[in-house]
Scaffold this motif. Sequence first.
Motif, PDB file in Angstrom:
ATOM      1  N   SER A 104       0.821  -1.222   0.000  1.00  0.00           N
ATOM      2  CA  SER A 104       0.000   0.000   0.000  1.00  0.00           C
ATOM      3  C   SER A 104       0.850   1.263   0.000  1.00  0.00           C
ATOM      4  N   THR A 105       1.893   1.277   0.799  1.00  0.00           N
ATOM      5  CA  THR A 105       2.744   2.475   0.856  1.00  0.00           C
ATOM      6  C   THR A 105       3.392   2.742  -0.495  1.00  0.00           C
ATOM      7  N   ASP A 106       3.867   1.687  -1.136  1.00  0.00           N
ATOM      8  CA  ASP A 106       4.510   1.843  -2.445  1.00  0.00           C
ATOM      9  C   ASP A 106       3.496   2.284  -3.499  1.00  0.00           C
ATOM     10  N   ILE A 107       2.274   1.772  -3.413  1.00  0.00           N
ATOM     11  CA  ILE A 107       1.222   2.190  -4.358  1.00  0.00           C
ATOM     12  C   ILE A 107       0.945   3.677  -4.186  1.00  0.00           C
ATOM     13  N   ARG A 108       0.803   4.106  -2.936  1.00  0.00           N
ATOM     14  CA  ARG A 108       0.530   5.521  -2.669  1.00  0.00           C
ATOM     15  C   ARG A 108       1.678   6.396  -3.161  1.00  0.00           C
ATOM     16  N   ASN A 109       2.908   5.979  -2.913  1.00  0.00           N
ATOM     17  CA  ASN A 109       4.058   6.756  -3.377  1.00  0.00           C
ATOM     18  C   ASN A 109       4.117   6.822  -4.900  1.00  0.00           C
ATOM     19  N   CYS A 110       3.758   5.722  -5.542  1.00  0.00           N
ATOM     20  CA  CYS A 110       3.757   5.703  -7.013  1.00  0.00           C
ATOM     21  C   CYS A 110       2.730   6.687  -7.557  1.00  0.00           C
ATOM     22  N   LEU A 111       1.550   6.713  -6.947  1.00  0.00           N
ATOM     23  CA  LEU A 111       0.522   7.667  -7.355  1.00  0.00           C
ATOM     24  C   LEU A 111       1.010   9.105  -7.149  1.00  0.00           C
ATOM     25  N   ALA A 112       1.596   9.354  -5.973  1.00  0.00           N
ATOM     26  CA  ALA A 112       2.004  10.720  -5.625  1.00  0.00           C
ATOM     27  C   ALA A 112       3.219  11.193  -6.425  1.00  0.00           C
ATOM     28  N   ASP A 113       4.123  10.281  -6.728  1.00  0.00           N
ATOM     29  CA  ASP A 113       5.387  10.668  -7.364  1.00  0.00           C
ATOM     30  C   ASP A 113       5.394  10.509  -8.880  1.00  0.00           C
ATOM     31  N   VAL A 114       4.527   9.614  -9.405  1.00  0.00           N
ATOM     32  CA  VAL A 114       4.601   9.294 -10.837  1.00  0.00           C
ATOM     33  C   VAL A 114       3.255   9.493 -11.541  1.00  0.00           C
ATOM     34  N   ASP A 153      -1.922  11.325   0.861  1.00  0.00           N
ATOM     35  CA  ASP A 153      -1.234  10.712   2.005  1.00  0.00           C
ATOM     36  C   ASP A 153      -2.210  10.175   3.047  1.00  0.00           C
ATOM     37  N   SER A 154      -3.454  10.633   2.997  1.00  0.00           N
ATOM     38  CA  SER A 154      -4.439  10.184   3.991  1.00  0.00           C
ATOM     39  C   SER A 154      -5.041   8.822   3.639  1.00  0.00           C
ATOM     40  N   VAL A 155      -4.753   8.303   2.430  1.00  0.00           N
ATOM     41  CA  VAL A 155      -5.313   7.012   1.998  1.00  0.00           C
ATOM     42  C   VAL A 155      -4.411   5.889   2.501  1.00  0.00           C
ATOM     43  N   ASP A 156      -4.985   5.008   3.318  1.00  0.00           N
ATOM     44  CA  ASP A 156      -4.192   3.937   3.930  1.00  0.00           C
ATOM     45  C   ASP A 156      -4.187   2.654   3.112  1.00  0.00           C
ATOM     46  N   GLU A 157      -5.269   2.407   2.377  1.00  0.00           N
ATOM     47  CA  GLU A 157      -5.413   1.114   1.704  1.00  0.00           C
ATOM     48  C   GLU A 157      -6.013   1.312   0.320  1.00  0.00           C
ATOM     49  N   PHE A 158      -5.613   0.447  -0.611  1.00  0.00           N
ATOM     50  CA  PHE A 158      -6.119   0.548  -1.979  1.00  0.00           C
ATOM     51  C   PHE A 158      -6.806  -0.754  -2.370  1.00  0.00           C
ATOM     52  N   LYS A 159      -7.773  -0.630  -3.272  1.00  0.00           N
ATOM     53  CA  LYS A 159      -8.521  -1.803  -3.730  1.00  0.00           C
ATOM     54  C   LYS A 159      -8.739  -1.712  -5.229  1.00  0.00           C
ATOM     55  N   ASP A 178      -4.724   1.815 -13.939  1.00  0.00           N
ATOM     56  CA  ASP A 178      -3.863   2.062 -12.777  1.00  0.00           C
ATOM     57  C   ASP A 178      -3.080   0.815 -12.389  1.00  0.00           C
ATOM     58  N   VAL A 179      -3.752  -0.335 -12.414  1.00  0.00           N
ATOM     59  CA  VAL A 179      -3.085  -1.583 -12.024  1.00  0.00           C
ATOM     60  C   VAL A 179      -1.891  -1.842 -12.935  1.00  0.00           C
ATOM     61  N   ILE A 180      -2.066  -1.580 -14.229  1.00  0.00           N
ATOM     62  CA  ILE A 180      -0.961  -1.781 -15.169  1.00  0.00           C
ATOM     63  C   ILE A 180       0.170  -0.788 -14.901  1.00  0.00           C
ATOM     64  N   SER A 181      -0.168   0.492 -14.819  1.00  0.00           N
ATOM     65  CA  SER A 181       0.866   1.522 -14.649  1.00  0.00           C
ATOM     66  C   SER A 181       1.619   1.347 -13.335  1.00  0.00           C
ATOM     67  N   ILE A 182       0.881   1.129 -12.260  1.00  0.00           N
ATOM     68  CA  ILE A 182       1.516   0.996 -10.945  1.00  0.00           C
ATOM     69  C   ILE A 182       2.349  -0.278 -10.882  1.00  0.00           C
ATOM     70  N   SER A 183       1.810  -1.386 -11.390  1.00  0.00           N
ATOM     71  CA  SER A 183       2.552  -2.646 -11.366  1.00  0.00           C
ATOM     72  C   SER A 183       3.845  -2.531 -12.158  1.00  0.00           C
ATOM     73  N   GLY A 184       3.769  -1.936 -13.343  1.00  0.00           N
ATOM     74  CA  GLY A 184       4.970  -1.776 -14.155  1.00  0.00           C
ATOM     75  C   GLY A 184       6.038  -0.995 -13.424  1.00  0.00           C
ATOM     76  N   HIS A 185       5.619   0.099 -12.781  1.00  0.00           N
ATOM     77  CA  HIS A 185       6.585   0.933 -12.054  1.00  0.00           C
ATOM     78  C   HIS A 185       7.152   0.200 -10.842  1.00  0.00           C
ATOM     79  N   LEU A 186       6.276  -0.420 -10.033  1.00  0.00           N
ATOM     80  CA  LEU A 186       6.743  -1.057  -8.801  1.00  0.00           C
ATOM     81  C   LEU A 186       7.651  -2.246  -9.082  1.00  0.00           C
TER      82      LEU A 186
END
Length: 618
Positions: A104-114, A153-159, A178-186
């Motif tokens: 979850s933390t990495d997903i949130r950072n990916c959204l915020a940073d990329v 930053d207030s979002v703790d969990e993603f679904k 989103d699943v594709i973009s975030i997965s590729g980056h992570l």
Amino acid sequence: MSTPQRRTIEPTEADLNIRSCIDEFESFTVIAGAGSGKTTSLVLTLGYVREKYGSALRREGQQIACITFTNRGVGVISERLGWDDLYEISTLHSFLWSQIKRFSTDIRNCLADVIIPTELKKQREKDTGKDTKSARDARAKVEKYEDILAKIDSVDEFKYDSLSSFSNYLKGELSHDDVISISGHLISNNRLLQKVIGQRYPYMFIDEAQDTFGEIVEALNTVCSSKGLPLIGYFGDPMQQIYDRGMGNFAGPKGSFVIRKRENYRCCPEVINLLNRYRKDIEQIPSGENAKVKGSVRLSLVQAEKPEAPRNKYSDEQLDRVAIKYDKVIKDIGWHDRKDVKHLFLVRQMIARRLGFENLHRLFTGEFSSTYSQDTYESGEHYLLRPFTQIIIPLIEAHTARNTTQALSILKQNSPAFDPDGKNSSKSIKKMIELAKTSMETLYELWEGKTLKEVLKFALDNKLIGLSERLLEDIEREPINIEFSKEVHQSEKGKWLAESFFSMNTSELPNYYHFINDNTPFSTQHGVKGEEYPNVVAVFDDIEAAWNQYSFTKTLSPQVYGQGTDGQLSRTSKLAYVCFSRAEVNLNVILFTRSPELTKQEVVNSGLFLEDQISVVQ
């Protein structure tokens, strides 16, 4: 665990090369042309890994991953392997989400940073500062994404819901993209995630690799970039890429082997000869009983009219004449009313016009529609359509056929009034049959002359169907008395869609129902990938299709029509190859062209079709 006994399939040269790669722990790429038995090779490969290394994998709690493009593919491969839990067989989105959802933390950072900064940059570039609609929309989106960025930053969990194509980041809801973009980056950047995936899945195999997203191919190659395990194997065909975001010319990690599968078990020699003239990277050979089949390839060149409607489109009168010309060609080749012929059209509107559900199609692809409503319309799963496609139309057809047994079966499975455990459970079978007959007769009378809303209301009031809360809300809502405005009502356009649908009569729904259930001879060209038919008609009419991403005339006849864009030529060439390679025995291509004689000469000179295969329709 035991697996079902299947007949022995002799491995091909390509299959033996794949086994050598596995035994040497080398990643590989299989280029498999149409009809080559790609799925068979994939299943043989999966079985070989189980046979040689399955015991060790089970001891270590590891699995063999197989990622394929569709749920149907998951079912086919799983069944052929006996549903063995040694395998993780999944669609791409499901597999990726299962790997990243705990980060979850990495997903949130990916959204915020990329992800969000990328979208902000795109919208800021669209904002010209002027008072145009596009500039205003861009500014609104900039404001929206700036707000999300401030609060993410207030979002703790993603679904992730596989049935939803929308995202709401502040609610932690991710879309397919989103699943594709975030997965590729992570996966590309998180060494821990790479290690977790590699240890869990020492063997990974990717089906339909040409349609897999480029960033995911790169990410998985990163996981398997070192010699040895984990190993990755790609199975696909660049010429059968039909989705724009797919990788197309996929490749494994640097230094991996390329294996070409030359067999064609599907097509007759005449069709295979056409395929070999069409592409140069693989020369296929007839490799089964099809080698003995005498088939045919024909190209019919039909005079196209100059479009009379705006935006280079046919007028209604011209569309009628096109349909008459098409029917004439089909009759001339002796394929009229044959049930063993599949007719392939570029877009669904061409089929809707011929089958008689054009207004329904226009509604679900028009201004009141969304990506979600169009997708679910195309699959028959839209909430407005499901009561009809799953219950009411089957009931009408059972009643028309006087099949009371079938009607009762449909009612027992779907109707609250006929639920064996419902309020009428104490009534005798005789009374329930009488109730069914009465209900069906009234339903049929309404079907013949009332609106869809009136039919639904009757079925609901008599508890023949149960409805979702969303559909109940639509039915009970007062009529909308204001004109739709895209700027004002964009988020509520589903209300206008529902009201327009309710006002329609029933005449088009049975035609639509039979089309989505594949009970007609028609299909879209995109929809037949992976299918095969004894006799195929591929219809290429750029003007009627009205989709400028494709141009069959510029692809097959560039001297007459001019050179298409690289994107047009690539997409069209691949789709034409898919169409040609569906035919097992006989292929008829119908091309509408302004200059049939000049097109004939150009096609003959190109060597694609032989002169005696071409006819000009006057």
